[in-house]
Design an enzyme around this catalytic site. Structure first.
Site, mmCIF file in Angstrom:
data_model
loop_
_atom_site.group_PDB
_atom_site.id
_atom_site.type_symbol
_atom_site.label_atom_id
_atom_site.label_comp_id
_atom_site.label_asym_id
_atom_site.label_seq_id
_atom_site.Cartn_x
_atom_site.Cartn_y
_atom_site.Cartn_z
ATOM 1 N N GLY A 169 -11.208 3.057 1.244
ATOM 2 C CA GLY A 169 -11.856 3.109 -0.166
ATOM 3 C C GLY A 169 -11.455 1.489 -0.394
ATOM 4 N NE ARG A 173 10.797 -3.227 9.791
ATOM 5 C CZ ARG A 173 10.500 -4.296 10.192
ATOM 6 N NH1 ARG A 173 10.652 -4.470 11.472
ATOM 7 N NH2 ARG A 173 10.082 -5.265 9.280
ATOM 8 C CE LYS A 199 -7.162 0.488 4.007
ATOM 9 N NZ LYS A 199 -7.451 0.262 2.815
ATOM 10 C CE LYS A 213 -10.239 -3.827 4.544
ATOM 11 N NZ LYS A 213 -9.434 -2.555 5.177
ATOM 12 C CG ASP A 246 -11.981 -0.639 2.865
ATOM 13 O OD1 ASP A 246 -11.503 -1.316 2.234
ATOM 14 O OD2 ASP A 246 -11.561 0.069 3.815
ATOM 15 C CD1 TRP A 260 -2.810 1.300 2.242
ATOM 16 C CD2 TRP A 260 -2.920 1.413 -0.004
ATOM 17 N NE1 TRP A 260 -3.979 1.892 2.062
ATOM 18 C CE2 TRP A 260 -3.891 2.263 0.223
ATOM 19 C CE3 TRP A 260 -2.663 1.297 -1.435
ATOM 20 C CZ2 TRP A 260 -5.014 2.826 -0.423
ATOM 21 C CZ3 TRP A 260 -3.668 1.854 -2.161
ATOM 22 C CH2 TRP A 260 -4.767 2.617 -1.523
ATOM 23 C CG ASN A 305 -7.173 -9.801 7.408
ATOM 24 O OD1 ASN A 305 -6.560 -10.034 8.377
ATOM 25 N ND2 ASN A 305 -7.002 -8.592 6.669
ATOM 26 C CG PHE A 325 6.094 -2.676 12.592
ATOM 27 C CD1 PHE A 325 6.500 -3.438 13.665
ATOM 28 C CD2 PHE A 325 6.058 -3.378 11.297
ATOM 29 C CE1 PHE A 325 6.887 -4.701 13.553
ATOM 30 C CE2 PHE A 325 6.416 -4.676 11.244
ATOM 31 C CZ PHE A 325 6.671 -5.412 12.405
ATOM 32 C CB ALA A 370 -1.647 -2.055 -3.071
#
Lengths: 324, 324
Positions: A132, A27, A102, A187, A240, A7, A252, A79, A136
């Site tokens: 939205g 990072r 998210k 979500k 979304d 993203w 997920n 993080f 990505a």
């Protein structure tokens, strides 16, 4: 731009191709060096080529933040605290902060924007969230996408929309910062639970009922935690939810599906070599709801499966009687 | 039970396995003979085996209707008039009629239940509709499904729910007959338009926005044609829309996708060897809306592509600017 994931990579593409200068903190030293050498992120959306006159990858956080007008947060929720706590408490004084995250701050059950506001003493007019239905991967392919910038400050929202809009991105402002941010978190719970149901053997008929009931569950929760009129069929909420719950690629959903098929939570995490955001979201929302006491059968089922080791088969049997 | 398709077959399975006697009218003599000989419908859900002590397949319409308390309509919308007009006008006098049809009477732009009420002089307390996110194929597999019986008569609705409920079917009553029936028609328009967008090259981000906007378009239309408070996130509305719009097997989506890829409407129909219900639904709803003048960008786009030969690429470009 803080973060090296897909993203962050997609947003850096959009912003920089619109002419913005993007100081991009990642990072990993290796990734920064690869970007500087090849103009591609080695790990995410690797087909995208960056213009290094506008994009400045770096591992130096203070350096990336110092000159920026806007801070876009796109690191995993877990993080946010370790990364941002390295900055001085007044480092963001006159900046505006947009969260593209998210998830919630683990252990604190706090929205990312609330945490940032507290830690850096920012006013709500300095805060916004990007939401939205937006894989990505489809941004990388320049497929038509729609983003919503949620902020109580309509000027901030409009201005950031202007930075995003291009041939394939529509962006529009909305006032409901908290509702949009909570919905983006929730979500993932629904996608994860949809995965559990799928893993147990439920089909598309059930998933459609689960998602319909999820809209009602999210509406009840938002109405309790931040009451105000809102239309959940707007694409920042429902869209979304749909793009996540119906994605074959959602981490997920995949994680939930493994748990539904009988993997333990730990072995599913090891197997995937990562942690799905929804795993933490379930705990945060469930714990927040201990005070609110909203009827949340889906979140409760997910919590019991993930944190109380109830059998997914048994729990889905119980859940199905609470849906309609 | 009138109709020999997959939905008629699934409903006959549910009703007869619950102990009901089902006189089952099919148009095709061959199919009836196959059923009587093998106990299987040769063309749809062929794995399902019927108990011929309860299920009585026949091509004799009057015979099938005569003794029945309930008439369940599950023929394609285009055949409702030619089939039912063979019956005497008082043939349904004391019967209750449940429509499982997801389309309107062609040429009349009339709901099936309205047509039946007019033609057979039935009161609204004799009418109901079956809706819900329900692939017939998943019923055959006994996957958990949810149905809604919409009727202004709550006793009728409850009684028919009782005939449907079993181990894998939940059923519940709802009062909004018209709204549920219109939504079942309109969801096919959305699935078809989603197919057109897919065929043109739009992705999942766009589909999620399209479906979100569709909920708002359906809500506006229902509010104009039959104003009353209703929650479109109930599974009879949103669930039914989702299972259709996100189905890989939807004929409406497949048809739309072929048109989006450049097939003419006629050659897409020839190629599929059938007509998608959504094709007629677009015309009916568009024409009904000429008086109502509701803002319906999705239906309008579908109409222009299917009936005014506007290029799908051009029309989707126009549509995308009207969504958010």
């Amino acid at each position: 731009m803080l973060g090296g994931g897909s993203w962050a990579t997609a947003l850096t593409k959009i912003l920089s191709e619109n002419g913005a200068r993007v100081d991009w903190w990642l990072r990993s030293k290796d990734d920064v060096q690869h970007l500087l050498r090849t103009r591609h992120n080695p790990r995410y959306l690797s087909a995208v080529q960056f213009d290094l006159h506008r994009v400045f990858p770096t591992t130096d956080l203070e350096d990336a933040v110092e000159e920026a007008d806007w801070l876009v947060l796109a690191v995993p929720a877990a993080f946010v605290q370790p990364v941002l706590d390295k900055l001085d408490r007044d480092a963001l004084k006159h900046k505006r902060v947009i969260s593209a995250i998210k998830g919630m701050i683990p252990g604190k059950n706090q929205l990312v924007t609330d945490y940032v506001a507290d830690r850096f003493k920012l006013g709500r007019h300095q805060l916004g969230v990007i939401a939205g239905p937006c894989h990505a991967e489809e941004v990388a392919l320049e497929k038509q996408s729609y983003l919503t910038i949620g902020s109580p400050d309509s000027e901030l929202a409009l201005e950031f929309c202007g930075l995003l809009r291009n041939r394939y991105v529509r962006a529009h402002p909305a006032a409901d910062l908290d509702g949009i941010e909570y919905c983006a978190v929730m979500k993932n719970i629904i996608a994860l639970t949809g995965g559990v149901a799928h893993g147990v053997g439920y089909g598309d008929n059930f998933l459609a009922v689960l998602v319909s009931n999820a809209v009602q569950e999210i509406r009840r929760f938002l109405q309790a935690i931040n009451p105000q009129p809102r239309d959940l069929s707007a694409s920042a909420y429902l869209g979304d939810l749909l793009v996540t719950a119906y994605s074959q690629f959602s981490r997920n959903r995949t994680f939930g599906s493994m748990v539904g098929r009988g993997y333990s939570v730990k072995s599913a995490q090891l197997e995937m070599n990562m942690v799905a955001e929804g795993y933490y979201a379930v705990k945060s929302i469930f714990e927040l709801n201990k005070k609110l006491k909203v009827h949340m059968p889906i979140t409760t089922a997910a919590y019991r499966v993930l944190y109380e080791k109830v059998s997914p088969v048994v729990e889905m049997e119980l859940l199905k009687d609470q849906l309609r």
